[in-house]
Design an enzyme around this catalytic site. Structure first.
Site, mmCIF file in Angstrom:
data_model
loop_
_atom_site.group_PDB
_atom_site.id
_atom_site.type_symbol
_atom_site.label_atom_id
_atom_site.label_comp_id
_atom_site.label_asym_id
_atom_site.label_seq_id
_atom_site.Cartn_x
_atom_site.Cartn_y
_atom_site.Cartn_z
ATOM 1 N NE ARG A 253 -3.530 -2.287 2.745
ATOM 2 C CZ ARG A 253 -3.201 -3.435 3.338
ATOM 3 N NH1 ARG A 253 -1.993 -3.569 3.864
ATOM 4 N NH2 ARG A 253 -4.067 -4.423 3.412
ATOM 5 C CE LYS B 46 -6.196 -0.892 4.839
ATOM 6 N NZ LYS B 46 -7.502 -1.074 4.148
ATOM 7 C CG HIS C 241 -4.842 1.465 -4.776
ATOM 8 N ND1 HIS C 241 -4.318 1.004 -3.581
ATOM 9 C CD2 HIS C 241 -6.007 0.796 -4.948
ATOM 10 C CE1 HIS C 241 -5.126 0.112 -3.059
ATOM 11 N NE2 HIS C 241 -6.156 -0.052 -3.864
ATOM 12 N NE ARG D 60 -2.859 -2.876 -2.078
ATOM 13 C CZ ARG D 60 -2.458 -3.750 -1.147
ATOM 14 N NH1 ARG D 60 -1.168 -3.986 -0.981
ATOM 15 N NH2 ARG D 60 -3.344 -4.386 -0.402
ATOM 16 C CG HIS E 171 -5.912 -8.380 0.592
ATOM 17 N ND1 HIS E 171 -6.111 -8.714 -0.731
ATOM 18 C CD2 HIS E 171 -5.767 -7.032 0.623
ATOM 19 C CE1 HIS E 171 -6.095 -7.617 -1.460
ATOM 20 N NE2 HIS E 171 -5.890 -6.585 -0.660
ATOM 21 C CE1 TYR F 205 -5.880 -6.704 -7.972
ATOM 22 C CE2 TYR F 205 -6.105 -7.745 -5.824
ATOM 23 C CZ TYR F 205 -5.828 -6.630 -6.594
ATOM 24 O OH TYR F 205 -5.506 -5.444 -5.987
#
Length: 308
Positions: free
Chosen positions: A157, A181, A253, A256, A279, A288
């Site tokens: 990210r 995150k 992004h 990414r 994730h 994806y």
């Protein structure tokens, strides 16, 4: 207790117990304050709101033309808020429990072709190696080359990338330890080209007089002390224009997304891509799978004996 004070308590909990990032906390604050203002106009208080108040708030957003994604995000913030109130014994129910999230179409991510990414990286390398550049211009060019090679090699990210401490790039050039995150750490491998670009940039960075006192890999004169996401995005678009690539089709992004899609196109496992992207749920990575579907369709078309 006033809504504002309870919102502050909720945000403190999200920060201390859940490790929510500053951007996440700011988003929660805006969404909850907007809901509190609407519900106050109805003569109620957000912590005491009934399901009808929340439904009226969602209906109002729909009337004003808010996208389904925005409505769903605000409802998610409210769900978290009322679960907090329930856990703290401030309420005996959750008024959002009977409400359905607005239906939204899941858009496919924008991606770049491998050829376009190659052109972008080639241009960045050309400028980084331009002997006519000196001083700040040379440092900026080498920094941008290192940023792009690292981003495309790892799929980080953009907030993770610009916020890397300098120490992680010195410990082991083959891998980077990334804090994602929820303050979760993960290891991501660096390609040979990314390692080379990073080493060249580090050598020039360390030669700067002010580098000793700055702990960030990409230092800048900003409030955070490191390069801002917006500055990186702006420099990326400028580079894309010089490389003959549409600036509307490029962002950190998008790179990414390109990282993930190109891995899958070349046979990578979805679980591995999930881990590399950071994730927590594979359903996020499954956006994806359209790439896999296209690849399988191509394989069948090219190799099945009954294919047209």
């Amino acid at each position: 207790m006033r809504a504002a004070a309870i919102i502050e308590n909720f945000l403190e909990m999200m920060s201390a117990e859940r490790g929510a990032a500053e951007n996440t906390l700011s988003s929660y604050r805006r969404d909850l304050e907007a809901a509190a203002e609407f519900i106050a106009a109805r003569g109620s208080n957000l912590p005491d709101a009934a399901s009808e108040d929340i439904r009226a708030y969602l209906d109002e957003m729909n009337t004003l033309g808010f996208a389904a994604t925005s409505q769903a995000r605000r409802l998610s913030a409210l769900r978290q808020f009322f679960r907090f109130l329930y856990a703290e014994g401030m309420r005996q129910d959750d008024p959002t429990g009977i409400l359905d999230a607005p239906k939204k179409e899941r858009s496919l991510p924008k991606i770049m072709s491998e050829q376009a990414v190659g052109r972008l990286l080639d241009r960045a390398k050309l400028e980084a190696e331009d002997s006519a550049m000196a001083g700040t211009d040379r440092l900026r060019a080498m920094r941008l080359h290192a940023l792009l090679e690292t981003l495309y090699a790892t799929g980080m990210r953009v907030s993770e990338l610009v916020g890397l401490p300098a120490s992680v790039a010195r410990s082991d050039h083959r891998f980077l330890l990334v804090r994602g995150k929820g303050a979760k750490d993960r290891m991501v491998p660096l390609s040979a080209k990314a390692r080379e670009a990073m080493s060249r940039y580090l050598a020039l960075r360390d030669a700067q007089p002010e580098s000793d006192d700055n702990p960030w890999l990409f230092p800048a004169f900003s409030e955070s002390g490191h390069l801002a996401r917006q500055v990186f995005a702006r420099e990326l678009k400028s580079l894309a224009a010089r490389a003959g690539i549409s600036t509307s089709a490029i962002s950190p992004h998008v790179l990414r997304h390109a990282f993930a899609s190109h891995l899958l196109q070349n046979g990578a496992d979805l679980r591995a891509v999930q881990q590399l992207l950071g994730h927590s749920d594979i359903s996020t990575t499954q956006i994806y799978t359209h790439v896999l579907e296209e690849r399988l369709h191509q394989l069948v078309s090219e190799h099945h004996p009954l294919a047209d």
